[in-house]
Design a protein around this motif. Structure first.
Motif, PDB file in Angstrom:
ATOM      1  N   ASP A  83       6.172   2.882  -0.672  1.00  0.00           N
ATOM      2  CA  ASP A  83       4.936   3.805   0.077  1.00  0.00           C
ATOM      3  C   ASP A  83       4.188   4.474  -1.003  1.00  0.00           C
ATOM      4  N   GLN A  84       5.052   5.192  -1.705  1.00  0.00           N
ATOM      5  CA  GLN A  84       4.597   6.295  -2.795  1.00  0.00           C
ATOM      6  C   GLN A  84       3.874   5.310  -3.784  1.00  0.00           C
ATOM      7  N   GLU A  97       8.523  14.599  -6.017  1.00  0.00           N
ATOM      8  CA  GLU A  97       9.376  14.322  -4.886  1.00  0.00           C
ATOM      9  C   GLU A  97       8.936  15.377  -3.660  1.00  0.00           C
ATOM     10  N   CYS A  98       9.077  14.655  -2.599  1.00  0.00           N
ATOM     11  CA  CYS A  98       9.012  15.604  -1.573  1.00  0.00           C
ATOM     12  C   CYS A  98      10.509  16.280  -0.911  1.00  0.00           C
ATOM     13  N   PRO A 129       7.250  19.890   1.771  1.00  0.00           N
ATOM     14  CA  PRO A 129       7.018  18.843   2.397  1.00  0.00           C
ATOM     15  C   PRO A 129       5.807  18.193   2.038  1.00  0.00           C
ATOM     16  N   CYS A 130       5.666  16.612   1.886  1.00  0.00           N
ATOM     17  CA  CYS A 130       4.347  15.900   1.534  1.00  0.00           C
ATOM     18  C   CYS A 130       3.463  15.958   2.421  1.00  0.00           C
ATOM     19  N   LEU A 174      -0.506  11.956   3.137  1.00  0.00           N
ATOM     20  CA  LEU A 174      -0.257  10.440   2.642  1.00  0.00           C
ATOM     21  C   LEU A 174       1.035  10.371   2.124  1.00  0.00           C
ATOM     22  N   GLY A 175       1.839  11.410   2.526  1.00  0.00           N
ATOM     23  CA  GLY A 175       3.288  11.194   2.295  1.00  0.00           C
ATOM     24  C   GLY A 175       3.639  11.121   0.575  1.00  0.00           C
ATOM     25  N   VAL A 176       2.855  11.941  -0.262  1.00  0.00           N
ATOM     26  CA  VAL A 176       3.090  12.048  -1.448  1.00  0.00           C
ATOM     27  C   VAL A 176       2.825  13.495  -2.181  1.00  0.00           C
ATOM     28  N   HIS A 177       3.059  13.998  -3.227  1.00  0.00           N
ATOM     29  CA  HIS A 177       2.583  15.028  -3.915  1.00  0.00           C
ATOM     30  C   HIS A 177       2.035  14.345  -5.195  1.00  0.00           C
ATOM     31  N   GLY A 211      -1.464  16.562  -1.620  1.00  0.00           N
ATOM     32  CA  GLY A 211      -0.208  16.998  -0.455  1.00  0.00           C
ATOM     33  C   GLY A 211      -0.167  18.304  -0.093  1.00  0.00           C
TER      34      GLY A 211
END
Length: 459
Positions: free
Chosen positions: A4-5, A189-190, A195-196, A199-202, A248
């Motif tokens: 996903d990332q 990394e999350c 937490p991210c 979008l689930g990323v940093h 993020g």
């Protein structure tokens, strides 16, 4: 790297390539209107050269941790990156000196008061450094002072914003290309304590962490909107805002969305000539924007000065309490711009909080005391009201993301130059009320051969 990332990094890279189309259209308008001048160049060089060591390090080495002989993580850059920083500082200092000389001797530039106020705060912070035993005038203090001195004689208005927009778009381009080539380099990394975002990323791009990229992007949204012309500026501002969300950070996401909303509400427009009146602004929009700016400023000032819970603000609450307790020893002049970061080598604070106090207001108060805070307030008020009602939309849209970010970060350093120095230079070049330029004041027949002169003198 999770799939996903990797997909998000690919999407960002593709968007970067697609953004070249509106960028090229914007460049055509810049060329057609001859918007780029020496002021845009000096702003662009300020952003480019202050960020150069970090960008080169990330592209060359990624984010690999360096360990000492005991296995502990080494904080800071390797010596070769510091040498790049030394050269870039020298080049920027020389460029600023040339620019000042050229503007004074050739262009007969008028003096801008706002950069003088900011320069006064820099001098005050440097004096406080000396009073508290810090070395006098470090190289990056010289660079910061030189950049603001260049702003004193620079041309306010569109060219300054254009130079800032060029820096922001260059950062987005380099980060997007890096996302295509080395996606693992641009993402962090999350963690449970970090937490991210949506979008689930940093997304950190070509900087060492996502907070730096987020600050550059959210402070750059109004610069892109104001510096460029035509509908493409809206498209590029939306693109920059999306990348700010992709970092993020919750602060970056909220600031990006609200900054866009304020731009749409106020619809700021820069005059083409100095002294030209701006568009008429309804009282209703002022009544919405002005209280919002005041509220954000009050929250940013009050938050670190009152007791805050560590459950909500974590390490920020701890360092705010620490700084607030020390301020009793030097209320009026503070401790200088480098006093806080000097606590890390002494083992008093962790590395993560050593660059700043993560709040603009208490950072200025700690560095310059009550006097420094008063000068900072004077600068903000001067920028907001100096352009009158017609200049309020531009100033409000430029300062709003700065004030909102100031609640939990320190966008502007008055102690040393850094990646965000170019945004300070652009902000103090917000156009204020002044005499009309020669072009604006010229009679109508000077621009049109068929128009009659407004007044014919007697023989």
């Amino acid at each position: 790297m999770p799939q996903d990332q990797a997909r998000i990094a690919l999407i960002i890279g593709i968007m970067t390539l697609l953004s070249l189309v509106p960028v090229l259209l914007a460049l055509r308008r810049v060329h057609a209107h001859r918007d780029w001048d020496l002021t845009a160049t000096i702003v662009f060089l300020t952003g480019l050269l202050t960020a150069l060591p970090t960008v080169v390090y990330v592209i060359h080495s990624g984010r690999s941790e360096r360990l000492d002989v005991l296995g502990d993580v080494v904080i800071g850059f390797p010596p070769w990156v510091n040498r790049i920083g030394t050269v870039s500082n020298a080049v920027l200092l020389a460029a600023c000196c040339y620019f000042v000389g050229h503007r004074l001797l050739t262009a007969r530039a008028r003096i801008n008061p706002a950069p003088l106020v900011a320069l006064g705060l820099v001098v005050l912070v440097a004096a406080s450094d000396v009073l508290h035993g810090q070395p006098a005038l470090a190289p990056r203090q010289f660079v910061l002072a030189a950049a603001l001195l260049a702003a004193v004689v620079a041309r306010p208005g569109r060219s300054a914003y254009l130079g800032g927009a060029a820096v922001v778009l260059l950062v987005t381009f380099l980060s997007g290309v890096e996302a295509l080539v080395e996606p693992a380099t641009v993402l962090r990394e999350c963690r449970a304590d970090n937490p991210c975002g949506l979008l689930g990323v940093h997304y950190a791009g070509v900087f060492t962490n996502e907070n730096i990229l987020g600050l550059v992007l959210m402070l750059g949204i109004p610069l892109v909107w104001l510096g460029l012309r035509g509908p493409v500026r809206v498209v590029l501002a939306l693109y920059v805002a999306f990348l700010a969300v992709a970092t993020g950070g919750r602060l970056a996401a909220v600031t990006a969305v609200l900054s866009l909303a304020l731009l749409v509400l106020l619809r700021p427009r820069l005059p083409d000539t100095l002294g030209e009146p701006g568009p008429r602004l309804s009282a209703g929009r002022v009544l919405i924007a002005a209280p919002a700016l005041c509220a954000v400023a009050v929250v940013g000032l009050a938050l670190p000065l009152r007791g805050t819970s560590t459950n909500r603000f974590g390490d920020r609450a701890t360092i705010w309490d620490m700084a607030r307790g020390e301020l009793r020893e030097s209320v009026f002049l503070g401790f200088g711009g480098r006093a806080w970061s000097a606590k890390y080598p002494a083992g008093e604070i962790p590395a993560a909080v050593s660059p700043s106090l993560h709040n603009q207001w208490i950072d200025v108060l700690y560095a310059g005391g009550v006097v420094g805070l008063a000068v900072f307030l004077l600068l903000l008020v001067h920028l907001l009201v100096g352009g009158g009602l017609s200049g309020f939309p531009v100033a409000a849209c430029v300062l709003f993301p700065v004030l909102l970010a100031s609640v939990l970060e320190r966008p502007w350093s008055f102690g040393i130059s850094n990646v965000l120095t170019f945004t300070l230079v652009v902000a103090v070049l917000t156009p204020l009320r002044g005499p009309r330029s020669v072009t604006a004041a010229a009679p109508a027949y000077a621009a049109s051969p068929t128009a009659r002169p407004a007044h014919t003198p007697r023989r």
